[in-house]
Design a protein around this motif. Sequence first.
Motif, PDB file in Angstrom:
ATOM      1  N   SER A  44       0.832  -1.211   0.000  1.00  0.00           N
ATOM      2  CA  SER A  44       0.000   0.000   0.000  1.00  0.00           C
ATOM      3  C   SER A  44       0.863   1.258   0.000  1.00  0.00           C
ATOM      4  N   VAL A  45       2.009   1.211   0.673  1.00  0.00           N
ATOM      5  CA  VAL A  45       2.918   2.367   0.657  1.00  0.00           C
ATOM      6  C   VAL A  45       3.491   2.547  -0.746  1.00  0.00           C
ATOM      7  N   ASP A  46       3.883   1.452  -1.404  1.00  0.00           N
ATOM      8  CA  ASP A  46       4.371   1.540  -2.784  1.00  0.00           C
ATOM      9  C   ASP A  46       3.298   2.106  -3.710  1.00  0.00           C
ATOM     10  N   SER A  47       2.059   1.688  -3.518  1.00  0.00           N
ATOM     11  CA  SER A  47       0.953   2.210  -4.333  1.00  0.00           C
ATOM     12  C   SER A  47       0.766   3.707  -4.106  1.00  0.00           C
ATOM     13  N   ALA A  48       0.911   4.129  -2.862  1.00  0.00           N
ATOM     14  CA  ALA A  48       0.797   5.561  -2.556  1.00  0.00           C
ATOM     15  C   ALA A  48       1.939   6.339  -3.207  1.00  0.00           C
ATOM     16  N   TYR A  77       7.623   2.804   8.058  1.00  0.00           N
ATOM     17  CA  TYR A  77       8.167   2.799   6.703  1.00  0.00           C
ATOM     18  C   TYR A  77       8.959   4.061   6.421  1.00  0.00           C
ATOM     19  N   ARG A  78       9.850   3.957   5.444  1.00  0.00           N
ATOM     20  CA  ARG A  78      10.589   5.108   4.948  1.00  0.00           C
ATOM     21  C   ARG A  78      10.707   4.942   3.433  1.00  0.00           C
ATOM     22  N   ILE A  79      11.165   5.959   2.766  1.00  0.00           N
ATOM     23  CA  ILE A  79      11.308   5.904   1.316  1.00  0.00           C
ATOM     24  C   ILE A  79      12.790   5.864   0.986  1.00  0.00           C
ATOM     25  N   VAL A  80      13.193   4.821   0.266  1.00  0.00           N
ATOM     26  CA  VAL A  80      14.579   4.658  -0.143  1.00  0.00           C
ATOM     27  C   VAL A  80      14.602   4.514  -1.663  1.00  0.00           C
ATOM     28  N   ARG A  81      15.254   5.455  -2.333  1.00  0.00           N
ATOM     29  CA  ARG A  81      15.362   5.443  -3.795  1.00  0.00           C
ATOM     30  C   ARG A  81      14.005   5.300  -4.485  1.00  0.00           C
ATOM     31  N   ARG A  83      11.248   3.938  -3.383  1.00  0.00           N
ATOM     32  CA  ARG A  83      10.444   2.760  -3.035  1.00  0.00           C
ATOM     33  C   ARG A  83      10.278   2.688  -1.524  1.00  0.00           C
ATOM     34  N   ALA A  84       9.222   1.981  -1.111  1.00  0.00           N
ATOM     35  CA  ALA A  84       8.963   1.795   0.324  1.00  0.00           C
ATOM     36  C   ALA A  84       9.992   0.855   0.919  1.00  0.00           C
ATOM     37  N   ALA A  85      10.422   1.153   2.120  1.00  0.00           N
ATOM     38  CA  ALA A  85      11.334   0.294   2.865  1.00  0.00           C
ATOM     39  C   ALA A  85      10.774   0.175   4.271  1.00  0.00           C
ATOM     40  N   GLY A  86      10.707  -1.047   4.753  1.00  0.00           N
ATOM     41  CA  GLY A  86      10.166  -1.292   6.092  1.00  0.00           C
ATOM     42  C   GLY A  86       9.660  -2.703   6.218  1.00  0.00           C
TER      43      GLY A  86
END
Length: 94
Positions: A44-48, A77-81, A83-86
């Motif tokens: 869902s974070v990637d979709s956002a 979560y955090r954003i790395v390059r 994309r979602a990371a977490g």
Amino acid sequence: MHVSHIAVAATVTLSISAVCYSQFDTRKAEQQARAVADKATCRSVDSAILAYVGAHGDAPTTTAQLAGYLDGNITAYRIVRGRAAGPGCTPPPR
């Protein structure tokens, strides 16, 4: 009828009764549904992030920028390059 048949029938009947009883506890079912819905997933974070890119043309740099694009708790979560990371995320490619 054998004793083993009676035992199996009793076990099945009790199992069905327990499942039916658990469905009558609507307050508990609602609490569980709300707890699950409050947690965001990596997907869902990637979709956002994709929705944000579509609206703004650039990838977000912080999760705070995603506030209007999804519901739920995304503090893990955090954003790395871009994309979602977490939790539950595959590591971004290097």
